[in-house]
Design an enzyme around this catalytic site. Structure first.
Site, PDB file in Angstrom:
ATOM      1  N   HIS A  35     -10.832   3.566  -0.856  1.00  0.00           N
ATOM      2  CA  HIS A  35      -9.868   2.994   0.145  1.00  0.00           C
ATOM      3  C   HIS A  35     -10.613   2.631   1.254  1.00  0.00           C
ATOM      4  O   HIS A  35     -10.979   3.558   2.031  1.00  0.00           O
ATOM      5  CB  HIS A  35      -8.784   3.926   0.291  1.00  0.00           C
ATOM      6  CG  HIS A  35      -7.641   3.567   0.776  1.00  0.00           C
ATOM      7  ND1 HIS A  35      -6.604   2.959   0.237  1.00  0.00           N
ATOM      8  CD2 HIS A  35      -7.138   3.506   2.134  1.00  0.00           C
ATOM      9  CE1 HIS A  35      -5.449   2.645   0.929  1.00  0.00           C
ATOM     10  NE2 HIS A  35      -5.979   2.691   2.239  1.00  0.00           N
ATOM     11  N   ASP A  87      -9.589   0.300   4.613  1.00  0.00           N
ATOM     12  CA  ASP A  87      -8.414  -0.772   5.239  1.00  0.00           C
ATOM     13  C   ASP A  87      -9.093  -1.819   6.248  1.00  0.00           C
ATOM     14  O   ASP A  87      -8.531  -2.376   7.030  1.00  0.00           O
ATOM     15  CB  ASP A  87      -7.597  -0.017   6.069  1.00  0.00           C
ATOM     16  CG  ASP A  87      -6.664   0.806   5.340  1.00  0.00           C
ATOM     17  OD1 ASP A  87      -5.815   0.017   4.595  1.00  0.00           O
ATOM     18  OD2 ASP A  87      -6.398   2.072   5.289  1.00  0.00           O
ATOM     19  N   GLU A  96      -1.306  -1.263  -1.423  1.00  0.00           N
ATOM     20  CA  GLU A  96      -0.804   0.177  -0.939  1.00  0.00           C
ATOM     21  C   GLU A  96       0.617   0.023  -0.494  1.00  0.00           C
ATOM     22  O   GLU A  96       1.133  -0.230   0.569  1.00  0.00           O
ATOM     23  CB  GLU A  96      -1.668   0.467   0.462  1.00  0.00           C
ATOM     24  CG  GLU A  96      -1.355   2.027   0.769  1.00  0.00           C
ATOM     25  CD  GLU A  96      -2.378   2.511   1.879  1.00  0.00           C
ATOM     26  OE1 GLU A  96      -2.156   3.649   2.232  1.00  0.00           O
ATOM     27  OE2 GLU A  96      -2.748   1.624   2.577  1.00  0.00           O
ATOM     28  N   HIS A 139       4.155   3.892  -0.096  1.00  0.00           N
ATOM     29  CA  HIS A 139       3.349   4.320   1.207  1.00  0.00           C
ATOM     30  C   HIS A 139       4.193   5.471   1.584  1.00  0.00           C
ATOM     31  O   HIS A 139       4.469   6.643   0.910  1.00  0.00           O
ATOM     32  CB  HIS A 139       3.294   3.145   2.174  1.00  0.00           C
ATOM     33  CG  HIS A 139       2.331   3.376   3.193  1.00  0.00           C
ATOM     34  ND1 HIS A 139       2.800   3.446   4.346  1.00  0.00           N
ATOM     35  CD2 HIS A 139       1.031   3.739   3.213  1.00  0.00           C
ATOM     36  CE1 HIS A 139       1.692   3.721   5.309  1.00  0.00           C
ATOM     37  NE2 HIS A 139       0.667   4.128   4.392  1.00  0.00           N
ATOM     38  N   HIS A 152       0.226   9.035  -1.594  1.00  0.00           N
ATOM     39  CA  HIS A 152       1.544   8.882  -0.820  1.00  0.00           C
ATOM     40  C   HIS A 152       2.523   9.263  -1.431  1.00  0.00           C
ATOM     41  O   HIS A 152       3.769   9.214  -0.939  1.00  0.00           O
ATOM     42  CB  HIS A 152       1.418   7.350  -0.404  1.00  0.00           C
ATOM     43  CG  HIS A 152       0.658   7.179   0.764  1.00  0.00           C
ATOM     44  ND1 HIS A 152       0.994   7.395   1.933  1.00  0.00           N
ATOM     45  CD2 HIS A 152      -0.447   6.446   0.928  1.00  0.00           C
ATOM     46  CE1 HIS A 152      -0.087   7.108   2.596  1.00  0.00           C
ATOM     47  NE2 HIS A 152      -0.835   6.324   2.154  1.00  0.00           N
ATOM     48  N   HIS A 159      -6.623   8.059  -2.264  1.00  0.00           N
ATOM     49  CA  HIS A 159      -7.354   8.679  -0.801  1.00  0.00           C
ATOM     50  C   HIS A 159      -6.423   9.700  -0.613  1.00  0.00           C
ATOM     51  O   HIS A 159      -5.552   9.912   0.087  1.00  0.00           O
ATOM     52  CB  HIS A 159      -7.218   7.638   0.506  1.00  0.00           C
ATOM     53  CG  HIS A 159      -5.986   6.989   0.549  1.00  0.00           C
ATOM     54  ND1 HIS A 159      -5.340   6.272  -0.241  1.00  0.00           N
ATOM     55  CD2 HIS A 159      -5.433   6.623   1.824  1.00  0.00           C
ATOM     56  CE1 HIS A 159      -4.268   5.835   0.084  1.00  0.00           C
ATOM     57  NE2 HIS A 159      -4.306   6.075   1.485  1.00  0.00           N
ATOM     58  N   ASP A 173     -10.861   6.191   3.480  1.00  0.00           N
ATOM     59  CA  ASP A 173      -9.677   5.615   4.095  1.00  0.00           C
ATOM     60  C   ASP A 173     -10.428   5.158   5.393  1.00  0.00           C
ATOM     61  O   ASP A 173      -9.709   5.300   6.784  1.00  0.00           O
ATOM     62  CB  ASP A 173      -8.633   6.791   4.506  1.00  0.00           C
ATOM     63  CG  ASP A 173      -7.309   6.067   4.884  1.00  0.00           C
ATOM     64  OD1 ASP A 173      -7.187   4.760   4.719  1.00  0.00           O
ATOM     65  OD2 ASP A 173      -6.443   6.724   5.439  1.00  0.00           O
TER      66      ASP A 173
END
Length: 426
Positions: free
Chosen positions: A43, A45, A146, A173, A214, A235, A343
């Site tokens: 992961h 971003d 995600e 999420h 999540h 993650h 992340d």
């Protein structure tokens, strides 16, 4: 007397030198592992970091050939010896008015333009392709959606995302959606709805990994009941060490042994450090007390909470604590079920010692110091998640022979679809 003094001085000089040599040995061992095995991160971003930059959507302006303001650029990727990356194509849940699908396609477009722009990246949708890219010194690249809000309750949208290179979808999420409960959302469904189970089945048929970061423990459990392929947590970390809803309980870790899945340990400080978790709990209690006492004086409330924050700084998470999470998951689930999901570029605070994508070898050196074998280090780096990708493809080929694409709808399976609440980004 002079000879004794000289001997003492020699010992005092050689001791730190020996320690430095041992440290270098563990670091070189880590680098040897990462030269032979692709380090696959679950992961990053970066596409969202570009969208939030002063030039949103402009991949050319966010130049990875220079030091970026975030955690990721080409020089630091080389130093970190990254072998492959699931680039997260995250979109917030509060963009329904803009159209989830439109914004999701924009994020996929950003990610694909990043990959196309730099020859250091290579589009890789299978485990063999990732291994081949690694041998050529390139970063294998694939995408992860995600949050299941992105499919707008449509299995057709899910299939199109897969065609565009999405190889996992995080089922939720931060809030509960129409067909799945989130870890930090309302527990409306008790896990997955009937349509949510159908989403998992269709992901299995496509060869898209089911990502359980999540989601609530009930959703984790339901997904494990339904899936025919290994799952991932792209993650997440261990709830037994840092007791936050985003982490994975031991009861789920034990089930990974039979499922074959992988928890990719994250570097989010609030999911790593028990001290940060305790600090956040105390701050919440203090904040509630201040709000109750100063109900109508918002300025005074802000001043008092700011004073508390000044007197009580947030603790720092450490690389050693990340290693603790990895070792816990290895102890409960086994060495075949742990990986890395940093992340980076999705976090504001960083772990001391893991500040950006250049720092992965330091984590592997720490685990080497703790007695990890090279075999287990290779599993952690990428062998485990590559095995999951391979197994997912095998399952998909079988399921595609057995059944056509699902045309089931949420209306037919669950009744009228509800309204999805907007999540906060974490």
């Amino acid at each position: 007397m002079n000879r004794l003094l000289a001997a003492a001085l020699a010992i005092s000089v050689s001791a730190p030198s020996l320690a430095a040599q041992q440290n270098e040995s563990h670091l070189e061992r880590a680098r040897r592992v990462l030269r032979s095995t692709p380090l696959v991160d679950g992961h990053n971003d970066l596409p969202w970091a570009i969208r939030r930059s002063p030039a949103p959507l402009d991949v050319e302006a966010y130049d990875l050939r220079r030091t970026t303001p975030g955690h990721t650029d080409l020089a630091r990727l080389r130093q970190g010896m990254l072998g492959a990356q699931f680039w997260s194509v995250y979109i917030p849940g509060d963009m329904a008015d803009s159209g989830f699908a439109r914004v999701q396609l924009e994020q996929i477009d950003i990610a694909r333009r990043i990959i196309a722009k730099y020859p250091q990246f290579q589009w890789t949708l299978t485990a063999p392709a990732i291994r081949s890219a690694h041998r050529e010194g390139r970063v294998g690249s694939l995408l992860g959606v995600e949050g299941g809000h992105a499919i707008e309750n449509s299995l057709s949208a899910l299939r199109i995302y897969h065609e565009l290179g999405v190889r996992y979808m995080t089922l939720t999420h931060n809030v509960t959606i129409d067909w799945a409960d989130a870890a930090t959302g309302d527990q409306r469904h008790g896990g997955l709805t009937a349509f949510g189970e159908e989403v998992v089945r269709e992901m299995n048929r496509l060869g898209m990994l089911v990502d359980l970061s999540h989601v609530s423990p009930a959703t984790m459990s339901d997904a494990l009941n339904v899936t025919e392929a290994p799952v991932i947590f792209s993650h997440s970390s261990a709830r037994a060490i840092a007791d936050v809803p985003r982490n994975v309980p031991d009861s789920i870790l034990r089930r990974l042994k039979s499922n074959g899945g992988v928890v990719m340990v994250t570097f989010v400080p609030g999911f790593i450090s028990p001290e940060i978790v305790g600090h956040a709990g105390r701050r919440q209690i203090i904040g509630a007390e201040i709000r109750t006492r100063l109900l109508n004086d918002t300025a005074a409330r802000s001043r008092e909470l700011a004073a508390w924050d000044s007197a009580n700084p947030v603790p720092r998470a450490t690389l050693s604590q990340v290693a603790d999470h990895i070792e816990h998951i290895k102890r409960i689930a086994g060495s075949d079920h742990v990986g890395i999901g940093g992340d980076f570029d999705g976090i504001d605070a960083v772990v001391v010692g893991l500040e950006d994508v250049s720092t992965y070898p330091a984590l592997f050196a720490e685990l080497s110091r703790r007695g990890w074998t090279e075999l287990d280090l290779r599993k952690l780096a990428g062998d485990n998640v590559l095995r999951v990708l391979e197994r997912s493809d095998v399952v998909a080929r079988r399921l595609q022979r057995e059944r056509p694409p699902s045309v089931k709808t949420i209306g037919a399976m669950d009744g009228a679809a509800g309204t999805t609440s907007p999540p906060d980004r974490e």
